[in-house]
Design a protein around this motif. Structure first.
Motif, short mmCIF file in Angstrom:
data_model
loop_
_atom_site.label_atom_id
_atom_site.label_comp_id
_atom_site.label_asym_id
_atom_site.label_seq_id
_atom_site.Cartn_x
_atom_site.Cartn_y
_atom_site.Cartn_z
N TYR A 1 52.66 37.23 46.76
CA TYR A 1 51.56 38.18 46.79
C TYR A 1 50.50 37.81 45.76
N SER B 1 40.28 39.74 37.17
CA SER B 1 41.32 39.85 38.17
C SER B 1 40.68 40.40 39.44
N PRO B 2 41.33 40.23 40.61
CA PRO B 2 40.76 40.75 41.84
C PRO B 2 40.49 42.25 41.75
N SER C 1 48.56 34.82 46.84
CA SER C 1 47.65 35.14 47.95
C SER C 1 46.42 35.90 47.46
N LYS C 2 46.51 36.54 46.28
CA LYS C 2 45.38 37.25 45.69
C LYS C 2 44.61 36.39 44.70
#
Length: 116
Positions: free
Chosen positions: A68, A102-103, A71-72
């Motif tokens: 995860y 960060s995203p 993927s981010k």
């Protein structure tokens, strides 16, 4: 095919098919996925096959969470700051990838209600 749930949480576990889809969606070869996850290529093969020597292999929670994060766009985490895969296009030549937002921070609205 019914999804198998984690006995402790009841949450559906990542299937071998989901794992393979994750890897291919990022354009990673098995060796590349292994390197990014800190695993041997053989473990990637076991996770994608779903068994090892005839015994079922479950993808551990730590690997699912790492998938995860990757993927981010998060490539590493030191306990305080995440390391983005690469600096953004606006970063200068001396930019530190650890300084990348960060995203979640990148998507957060700016707070314009600050006092002057």
């Amino acid at each position: 095919m019914t999804k198998k749930a984690d006995e402790r949480t009841g949450f559906a576990v990542m299937t071998p098919e989901h794992f393979r889809q994750w890897r291919k969606s990022l354009g990673l070869k098995q060796k590349d996925a292994a390197d990014r996850l800190g695993l041997k290529k053989r473990m990637i093969q076991y996770y994608e096959k779903g068994d090892r020597d005839g015994r079922p292999v479950e993808i551990p929670k730590s690997v699912r969470l790492a998938c995860y994060a990757i993927s981010k766009g998060i490539d590493d985490f030191n306990g305080e700051t995440s390391l983005a895969e690469a600096p953004g296009p606006d970063a200068g030549p001396n930019a530190d990838p650890g300084d990348a937002a960060s995203p979640a921070e990148a998507d957060a609205p700016a707070n314009d209600d600050r006092a002057p």
